[in-house]
Design a protein around this motif. Structure first.
Motif, mmCIF file in Angstrom:
data_model
loop_
_atom_site.group_PDB
_atom_site.id
_atom_site.type_symbol
_atom_site.label_atom_id
_atom_site.label_comp_id
_atom_site.label_asym_id
_atom_site.label_seq_id
_atom_site.Cartn_x
_atom_site.Cartn_y
_atom_site.Cartn_z
ATOM 1 N N THR B 200 0.844 -1.202 0.000
ATOM 2 C CA THR B 200 0.000 0.000 0.000
ATOM 3 C C THR B 200 0.875 1.246 0.000
ATOM 4 O O THR B 200 0.653 2.179 -0.774
ATOM 5 C CB THR B 200 -0.913 0.007 1.243
ATOM 6 O OG1 THR B 200 -1.584 -1.229 1.315
ATOM 7 C CG2 THR B 200 -1.926 1.123 1.164
ATOM 8 N N SER B 201 1.877 1.234 0.862
ATOM 9 C CA SER B 201 2.782 2.379 0.924
ATOM 10 C C SER B 201 3.483 2.576 -0.413
ATOM 11 O O SER B 201 3.671 3.702 -0.873
ATOM 12 C CB SER B 201 3.830 2.167 2.010
ATOM 13 O OG SER B 201 3.198 1.892 3.229
ATOM 14 N N LEU B 202 3.855 1.463 -1.025
ATOM 15 C CA LEU B 202 4.555 1.542 -2.309
ATOM 16 C C LEU B 202 3.662 2.156 -3.381
ATOM 17 O O LEU B 202 4.060 3.102 -4.079
ATOM 18 C CB LEU B 202 4.996 0.135 -2.733
ATOM 19 C CG LEU B 202 5.809 0.073 -4.010
ATOM 20 C CD1 LEU B 202 7.234 0.525 -3.742
ATOM 21 C CD2 LEU B 202 5.805 -1.325 -4.587
ATOM 22 N N VAL B 203 2.437 1.631 -3.503
ATOM 23 C CA VAL B 203 1.501 2.156 -4.505
ATOM 24 C C VAL B 203 1.228 3.631 -4.239
ATOM 25 O O VAL B 203 1.220 4.460 -5.152
ATOM 26 C CB VAL B 203 0.186 1.347 -4.489
ATOM 27 C CG1 VAL B 203 -0.865 2.015 -5.368
ATOM 28 C CG2 VAL B 203 0.432 -0.076 -4.955
ATOM 29 N N LEU B 239 -4.425 10.446 -14.840
ATOM 30 C CA LEU B 239 -4.413 9.061 -14.373
ATOM 31 C C LEU B 239 -3.865 8.097 -15.423
ATOM 32 O O LEU B 239 -3.127 7.162 -15.102
ATOM 33 C CB LEU B 239 -5.838 8.652 -13.964
ATOM 34 C CG LEU B 239 -5.931 7.515 -12.945
ATOM 35 C CD1 LEU B 239 -5.201 7.889 -11.669
ATOM 36 C CD2 LEU B 239 -7.375 7.189 -12.617
ATOM 37 N N LYS B 240 -4.208 8.329 -16.676
ATOM 38 C CA LYS B 240 -3.754 7.399 -17.712
ATOM 39 C C LYS B 240 -2.239 7.384 -17.843
ATOM 40 O O LYS B 240 -1.640 6.345 -18.078
ATOM 41 C CB LYS B 240 -4.395 7.768 -19.061
ATOM 42 C CG LYS B 240 -5.598 6.908 -19.377
ATOM 43 C CD LYS B 240 -5.782 6.737 -20.862
ATOM 44 C CE LYS B 240 -6.133 5.319 -21.212
ATOM 45 N NZ LYS B 240 -6.470 5.148 -22.605
ATOM 46 N N ASN B 241 -1.625 8.552 -17.690
ATOM 47 C CA ASN B 241 -0.168 8.607 -17.753
ATOM 48 C C ASN B 241 0.473 8.021 -16.506
ATOM 49 O O ASN B 241 1.520 7.408 -16.555
ATOM 50 C CB ASN B 241 0.290 10.060 -17.916
ATOM 51 C CG ASN B 241 0.170 10.504 -19.350
ATOM 52 O OD1 ASN B 241 1.013 10.171 -20.168
ATOM 53 N ND2 ASN B 241 -0.887 11.209 -19.663
ATOM 54 N N LEU B 242 -0.236 8.222 -15.420
ATOM 55 C CA LEU B 242 0.218 7.757 -14.115
ATOM 56 C C LEU B 242 0.228 6.241 -14.031
ATOM 57 O O LEU B 242 1.073 5.631 -13.372
ATOM 58 C CB LEU B 242 -0.804 8.321 -13.135
ATOM 59 C CG LEU B 242 -0.574 8.230 -11.679
ATOM 60 C CD1 LEU B 242 0.484 9.263 -11.388
ATOM 61 C CD2 LEU B 242 -1.850 8.593 -10.961
ATOM 62 N N MET B 243 -0.743 5.610 -14.707
ATOM 63 C CA MET B 243 -0.918 4.170 -14.574
ATOM 64 C C MET B 243 0.263 3.397 -15.140
ATOM 65 O O MET B 243 0.492 2.258 -14.753
ATOM 66 C CB MET B 243 -2.210 3.725 -15.284
ATOM 67 C CG MET B 243 -3.485 4.122 -14.569
ATOM 68 S SD MET B 243 -3.396 3.873 -12.810
ATOM 69 C CE MET B 243 -3.694 2.115 -12.746
ATOM 70 N N ILE B 244 1.029 4.024 -16.038
ATOM 71 C CA ILE B 244 2.119 3.288 -16.673
ATOM 72 C C ILE B 244 3.117 2.787 -15.625
ATOM 73 O O ILE B 244 3.338 1.584 -15.521
ATOM 74 C CB ILE B 244 2.784 4.143 -17.765
ATOM 75 C CG1 ILE B 244 1.771 4.443 -18.866
ATOM 76 C CG2 ILE B 244 3.997 3.440 -18.343
ATOM 77 C CD1 ILE B 244 2.214 5.478 -19.872
ATOM 78 N N PRO B 245 3.720 3.675 -14.824
ATOM 79 C CA PRO B 245 4.642 3.147 -13.807
ATOM 80 C C PRO B 245 3.941 2.356 -12.714
ATOM 81 O O PRO B 245 4.485 1.361 -12.234
ATOM 82 C CB PRO B 245 5.294 4.412 -13.229
ATOM 83 C CG PRO B 245 4.366 5.518 -13.540
ATOM 84 C CD PRO B 245 3.699 5.147 -14.825
ATOM 85 N N VAL B 246 2.735 2.768 -12.341
ATOM 86 C CA VAL B 246 2.060 2.091 -11.229
ATOM 87 C C VAL B 246 1.754 0.633 -11.591
ATOM 88 O O VAL B 246 2.031 -0.280 -10.813
ATOM 89 C CB VAL B 246 0.771 2.847 -10.825
ATOM 90 C CG1 VAL B 246 -0.018 2.053 -9.809
ATOM 91 C CG2 VAL B 246 1.112 4.212 -10.258
ATOM 92 N N VAL B 247 1.210 0.426 -12.789
ATOM 93 C CA VAL B 247 0.883 -0.944 -13.197
ATOM 94 C C VAL B 247 2.155 -1.778 -13.312
ATOM 95 O O VAL B 247 2.208 -2.919 -12.856
ATOM 96 C CB VAL B 247 0.119 -0.947 -14.539
ATOM 97 C CG1 VAL B 247 0.087 -2.339 -15.136
ATOM 98 C CG2 VAL B 247 -1.285 -0.437 -14.339
ATOM 99 N N LEU B 252 4.960 -6.271 -11.027
ATOM 100 C CA LEU B 252 6.190 -6.984 -10.659
ATOM 101 C C LEU B 252 6.159 -7.357 -9.181
ATOM 102 O O LEU B 252 6.650 -8.411 -8.787
ATOM 103 C CB LEU B 252 7.407 -6.097 -10.927
ATOM 104 C CG LEU B 252 7.770 -5.915 -12.388
ATOM 105 C CD1 LEU B 252 8.908 -4.937 -12.529
ATOM 106 C CD2 LEU B 252 8.139 -7.249 -13.008
ATOM 107 N N GLU B 253 5.548 -6.488 -8.389
ATOM 108 C CA GLU B 253 5.525 -6.722 -6.954
ATOM 109 C C GLU B 253 4.588 -7.862 -6.573
ATOM 110 O O GLU B 253 4.670 -8.387 -5.470
ATOM 111 C CB GLU B 253 5.104 -5.451 -6.222
ATOM 112 C CG GLU B 253 6.178 -4.383 -6.215
ATOM 113 C CD GLU B 253 7.341 -4.765 -5.328
ATOM 114 O OE1 GLU B 253 7.088 -5.289 -4.225
ATOM 115 O OE2 GLU B 253 8.489 -4.558 -5.731
#
Lengths: 324, 325
Positions: B200-203, B239-247, B252-253
């Motif tokens: 959670t902290s990571l996301v 959000l759409k640009n943000l999702m790239i690194p988050v996903v 991987l996690e």
């Protein structure tokens, strides 16, 4: 004729608090624009011309803030306007085109999406109707096979094509005013002319007034009806384009014109304005240009008032009169 | 497209092959399982018989080749302790770990994404600073300690939630699942929360960093200049640009979520793969350890592969095009 836009004594500051004033990127700026006219807002980098544009749009980035003056657009003061009202004006009646076409389109959304959302933000309609309008808008700015291009992503377009898309978006609702923030600076010279022609055509069709922000006097001379010259946050000289370019009053305007290579004779050294643009944190008191000005005297340590001759204005104690 | 997929596949197989060697040799040096398995009073002859039975009298390379041969027949060896195929032992425990990991991932996304978005959009607010400080705790507090505190607080002091076990399970797709029954769900809450804390902290931090990176971009300003509503700007453009690194990172996690559920499973007596592997290490149950590690390797490789594909779907600029080179 009533003015479409009247900016008076506009001040935009960065990082100011209640007690300490911030940096004044825009300082006591006043100008007016009639319907359908083109105003060239000229100045060096950092002179505050882009911030002036963003102030009108209500899009100054934090920690910047409009802290004084009035922006009367169509009898309404845009400063302190309700955010929802402002949103309805943006894109609909006042549009903007940015400097770098590589950065203005969202890289992960299709071109079609980015156009239709701008249509639907102001005119509720079905998706297919919006799409048809988006296709026509692309065709109008000279993009070949617009139907297929709607499904493309921005990275599949060249810089010039992207700027055409940005112009198409800005012109969607036939706005009364377009603020063009150096829209050709990032483009090749040949593309520049095409984009300028595109702009002129579009503005003519819908009777749109344009504030063309640039540092390129050559573009302004081709395009603008009026000129406003900005230096260190202040307007130092305004007036009709022939008068300002042909017979500048302010020493800075004069220096700017003389720095254009074509104004210089072959074989001679290029003319330069001595020194460099002062940082906003270390502005000299009084006239900001005095440290670089050959005409400066003791008097210039106070800020010169605006001299208004009826057709033109300038802020200088020692206006140049001998012509170029 | 096809060529690059094939290249990735070959790479993946090479990685798995290299891992078999490392795992097999590594497990062989940590101790002699016969010492643990056999009755200390057993005779020398008995001892030799067990060694021969387990195939441990052969040289290491022969054991390895037999192991590889087995893999091709879907046989990862037989557990020394349970005397059952190692693979089926692990697969039996898989649903428990899977539901724990997926619950934790869901919690991490459902909690972390909105909080990170909020903290990124309103960085100057007190509540945002509180969220960010909280996420530092989430990062730095050791999982096992938090787990113990959860049990102490919610099970012992308040008595709200059970302290361990899976509770009642229901059968679905030939496996038993806790989340299908009210009692099982009750049992799932604490371990899932415990496992989710770090992620959670990571996301949250990833999302916040992403927001702060995307917000000042020209295209966000241009979207506003078009007169789009703030919601449209945030939930589509940002959000759409943000999702790239988050996903990418959360995907991987997920692998490490499964692999490192060991601690949480041990604390909450959750009968998943993590618990099995800890028990097997204690008993030096080599085939189970090797099989488990192999499963993890395959899982990570597969996840990487899936994420690469997701990535190309999210970011049109990196679509594996056939035109380029």
């Amino acid at each position: 004729m009533a003015n479409l836009l009247t900016v008076s004594n506009l001040v935009t500051e960065f990082g100011g608090t209640k007690t300490a004033p911030g940096l004044r990127a825009v300082n006591d700026v006043s100008f007016a624009l009639e319907k359908g006219r083109v105003l060239g807002l000229v100045g060096e980098s950092g002179s505050g011309k882009s911030v002036t544009g963003f102030s009108i749009m209500g899009l100054v980035d934090r920690p910047g803030k409009v802290t004084g003056g009035r922006i009367i657009f169509d009898d309404r003061d845009l400063i302190g306007l309700d955010p929802e009202e402002m949103r309805r004006l943006r894109g609909k009646r006042i549009a903007m085109v940015f400097q770098d076409p590589m950065m203005t389109l969202n890289p992960v959304l299709r071109i079609g999406t980015q156009i239709t959302e701008a249509i639907q933000a102001h005119d509720p309609m079905t998706k297919s109707a919006a799409r048809a309008r988006a296709r026509d808008a692309l065709g109008l700015v000279g993009i070949p096979s617009p139907e297929e291009r709607l499904d493309a992503y921005p990275h599949e377009f060249s810089g010039g094509m992207r700027q055409r898309v940005a112009i198409a978006i800005a012109m969607l609702h036939h706005p009364d005013l377009i603020i063009a923030d150096e829209p050709t600076t990032a483009l090749d010279v040949t593309i520049q002319s095409q984009i300028i022609a595109e702009f002129q055509k579009m503005a003519e069709i819908s009777g749109t007034a344009v504030i063309w922000i640039t540092h390129d006097l050559a573009i302004v001379s081709r395009l603008a009806d009026d000129i406003a010259v900005m230096y260190a946050g202040r307007l130092v000289e305004t007036g009709p384009v022939e008068q300002i370019l042909g017979d500048p009053r302010h020493p800075y305007t004069r220096g700017l014109i003389q720095s254009v290579p074509s104004q210089n004779q072959r074989g001679h050294r290029l003319h330069q304005i001595p020194g460099m643009t002062p940082s906003l944190t270390r502005l000299p008191g009084g006239c900001s240009f005095r440290t670089r000005c050959g005409h400066a005297t003791e008097q210039c340590h106070t800020i010169p008032e605006r001299t208004d001759t009826g057709t033109r204005t300038y802020r200088c104690f020692h206006p140049v009169t001998e012509g170029l | 497209m096809l060529a690059s997929l094939l290249r990735r596949l070959i790479q993946a197989i090479m990685v798995i092959l290299a891992m078999t060697i490392i795992v097999f040799v590594g497990v062989n040096v940590i101790g002699n399982p016969v010492d643990i398995l056999i009755n200390p009073d057993a005779s020398q002859a008995e001892y030799a018989r067990v060694v021969a039975h387990l195939g441990l009298d052969r040289p290491l390379w022969q054991q390895y080749l037999m192991f590889i041969q087995g893999i091709f027949h879907g046989d990862f060896g037989t557990s020394f302790v349970y005397n059952k195929p190692a693979l089926s032992l692990i697969v039996e425990r898989l649903p428990a770990t899977l539901e724990l990991a997926i619950s934790a991932l869901l919690i991490a996304i459902v909690v972390g994404l909105p909080l990170g978005l909020y903290a990124g959009l309103h960085p100057e607010r007190m509540s945002s600073r509180l969220i960010m400080s909280g996420s530092i705790l989430g990062f730095s507090l050791p999982t096992f300690w938090v787990g113990l505190m959860f049990i102490l607080l919610f099970s012992v002091q308040l008595g709200w939630l059970p302290s361990g076990g899976r509770g009642e399970t229901a059968s679905f797709l030939d496996a038993s699942w806790s989340f299908l029954t009210a009692d099982g769900l009750h049992h799932l809450i604490l371990p899932a929360l415990n496992l989710a804390l770090f992620k959670t902290s990571l996301v949250l931090r990833l999302t916040r960093a992403g927001v702060q990176e995307v917000l000042p971009q020209d295209y966000v300003k241009f979207a506003r200049a078009k007169g789009l509503s703030e919601n449209r700007v945030i939930y589509t453009h940002v959000l759409k640009n943000l999702m790239i690194p988050v996903v990418t990172i959360t995907g991987l996690e997920f692998g490490s979520l499964i692999a490192f559920s060991v601690v949480t499973e041990s604390i909450f007596a959750w009968p998943g793969m993590g618990k099995l592997i800890i028990d097997s290490i204690n008993n030096l149950d080599r085939p189970v350890i090797v099989a488990y590690l192999m499963m993890m390797v395959i899982l990570f490789v597969a996840l990487n592969f899936i994420i690469d594909i997701c990535y190309t779907l999210l970011d049109p600029r990196v679509r594996l095009d056939t035109k380029g080179k």
